[in-house]
Design an enzyme around this catalytic site. Structure first.
Site, short mmCIF file in Angstrom:
data_model
loop_
_atom_site.label_atom_id
_atom_site.label_comp_id
_atom_site.label_asym_id
_atom_site.label_seq_id
_atom_site.Cartn_x
_atom_site.Cartn_y
_atom_site.Cartn_z
N TRP A 1 -9.64 7.48 -8.13
CA TRP A 1 -10.86 7.72 -8.90
C TRP A 1 -10.71 7.26 -10.34
CZ3 TRP A 1 -15.81 8.61 -8.11
CH2 TRP A 1 -16.21 8.93 -6.82
N ASN B 1 -10.79 2.34 2.90
CA ASN B 1 -10.31 2.21 1.52
C ASN B 1 -11.20 1.33 0.66
OD1 ASN B 1 -8.15 2.80 -0.47
ND2 ASN B 1 -7.90 0.58 -0.43
N TRP C 1 2.10 1.65 -3.50
CA TRP C 1 1.04 2.24 -4.34
C TRP C 1 1.06 3.77 -4.23
CZ3 TRP C 1 -2.21 1.21 -8.15
CH2 TRP C 1 -2.58 -0.11 -8.43
N GLU D 1 0.83 -1.20 0.00
CA GLU D 1 0.00 0.00 0.00
C GLU D 1 0.87 1.26 0.00
OE1 GLU D 1 -3.30 0.00 -0.31
OE2 GLU D 1 -3.22 -2.18 -0.43
N TRP E 1 -16.34 10.85 -13.18
CA TRP E 1 -15.47 10.61 -12.04
C TRP E 1 -14.92 11.90 -11.43
CZ3 TRP E 1 -10.44 12.36 -12.65
CH2 TRP E 1 -10.01 12.58 -13.97
N TRP F 1 -20.70 11.03 -20.07
CA TRP F 1 -21.25 10.83 -18.74
C TRP F 1 -22.62 11.48 -18.61
CZ3 TRP F 1 -18.48 7.41 -16.09
CH2 TRP F 1 -17.11 7.29 -16.37
#
Length: 448
Positions: free
Chosen positions: A365, A324, A261, A258, A342, A289
């Protein structure tokens, strides 16, 4: 006698601080300063939890180290202060947000002395991890392998600060009211300053070895809850990596992943700054969208009718934190079930998240919306009911934030509309078909 000024921003601590270590190694007298940047503060709500958190961290450093505290635009304040103190250099840690880079360039141009910046917010940054062809990685797994191969003991070694060289300033500490803010409902459990970060870390260490088993379940105490402390630098990421490396368990290695990341998203923003406002993959700009304001507002309020989605959104609104797993679930629901851009969800999270970080928020996102690098495939769509059944099987978390469902048992709570409750705002199966059709433009482009 050589002198320096350290401008603290995302590194609100004294221990293991790269900028402070560099300055106190080179200069005999070192001042520290934090600027409450009015260009950032102006549009914020007057009871902003992040301002509350930052103010507490600054107050701690003011009391312990005589931190200078100024209010205004750092593009004017930092050069003026450097002249006032007559320092030989200004030190700061890197900040790769596009707006911060532009700000730092202006400050450097106006300073009467050099501006030295250094890596502190991440472990490996910018172009430190590249492919054999010299290009940035855009897929996490090979990036992680290269990150681990590239890592050296010095990358995570403690940056030793010579505290005896720090000069105590005489600035008064402005109150929240002086800044134009009021005390927020920031939970004491979040922790304040370095001491708060260390308390959370001490609480997490006995749980670290089971992190891989517990991290996905919001109803139990699985995460470290250190996100906001990493964001504002009240804890050192190097310290966390050292701790993860000292454990061989699967939980520790998952936690280390993590942290990697986090580095991955930061190096992406450095190499691909367009992703801050546009799809990382240009072909996804063709996706159309929906603009359903009622749906968006229901999502923001946590009133979609899907219990796990609603509980996650209410947790965010009530605390400034979101688990998360729920960040993925709620983001997938907004983009794939409601068909909303988004960027609207990203902006909502940016407004409310205590640990808001542009690189990580944007990366997360775009992952959920399938527009980012190494993202969830566009045809993979989280089912909000099965996610609820899998990750909150007893409804423990749901009942905490959706007390109106407390009368339902563990089987009923995931689909309350089957047991007398109102229908959700969209049918997931029908929404899934609309999403597959929406992304057909991308499928067509990829087949050419």
């Amino acid at each position: 006698m050589s002198t320096a000024l350290v401008w603290l921003r995302r590194d609100l601590r004294l221990h293991d601080s790269a900028a402070l270590a560099a300055a106190t190694a080179e200069a005999e007298r070192v001042w520290t300063v934090f600027v409450f940047d009015t260009t950032i503060l102006a549009p914020l709500p007057r009871q902003d939890r992040r301002v509350d958190f930052i103010h507490a961290a600054v107050a701690d450093l003011h009391a312990r180290a005589g931190l200078l505290v100024r209010v205004g635009d750092p593009r004017q304040i930092i050069p003026a202060l450097a002249r006032e103190l007559g320092v030989d250099a200004v030190h700061a840690s890197h900040d790769d947000d596009p707006a911060a880079l532009a700000r730092d360039a202006e400050v450097a141009a106006a300073l009467p002395c050099p501006l030295h910046t250094c890596k502190d917010h991440v472990v490996l940054e910018r172009a430190e991890v590249l492919t054999a062809a010299g290009r940035p990685y855009t897929v996490f797994t090979p990036y992680k392998r290269a990150w681990l191969q590239r890592l050296r003991p010095q990358d995570v070694a403690e940056r030793v600060v010579r505290a005896e060289r720090l000069v105590r300033g005489q600035d008064a500490l402005p109150s929240l009211a002086d800044l134009g803010f009021e005390a927020s409902d920031l939970s004491p459990a979040v922790g304040r300053g370095e001491a708060g970060a260390q308390a959370l870390l001490a609480d997490f260490l006995p749980r670290m070895d089971r992190y891989d088993e517990t991290r996905d379940f919001p109803g139990i105490k699985g995460p470290s809850y250190l996100g906001v402390h990493l964001r504002f630098g009240t804890v050192s990421v190097r310290e966390l990596v050292r701790l993860a490396q000292s454990h061989s368990s699967g939980g520790a290695q998952t936690w280390l992943s993590e942290l990697i990341w986090r580095d991955f998203y930061h190096q992406l923003l450095h190499h691909f700054p367009h992703a801050a406002r546009l799809p990382f993959k240009p072909e996804y700009s063709a996706v159309s969208w929906d603009d359903n304001e009622a749906f968006f507002e229901a999502w923001c309020r946590g009133e979609t009718g899907y219990p796990l989605v609603d509980a996650g959104m209410r947790q965010l609104a009530q605390t400034g934190y979101m688990h998360n797993r729920l960040r993925m679930v709620t983001a997938s629901f907004l983009t794939k079930d409601l068909g909303i851009d988004w960027r609207r969800g990203e902006a909502w999270f940016a407004q409310l998240l205590l640990d808001f970080d542009l690189a990580a928020n944007n990366g997360g996102w775009q992952w959920a919306a399938s527009t980012g690098c190494d993202a969830q495939p566009w045809f993979r769509i989280f089912n909000p009911v099965t996610q609820s059944q899998k990750f909150d099987p007893e409804g423990r978390f749901i009942k905490r934030y959706c007390p109106e469902l407390s009368h339902l048992d563990a089987k009923q709570i995931h689909e309350p509309w089957l047991h007398g409750g109102p229908a959700p705002i969209v049918d997931h199966a029908a929404a899934r078909e609309r999403t597959l059709a929406r992304f057909a433009v991308v499928k067509k482009d990829q087949s050419l």
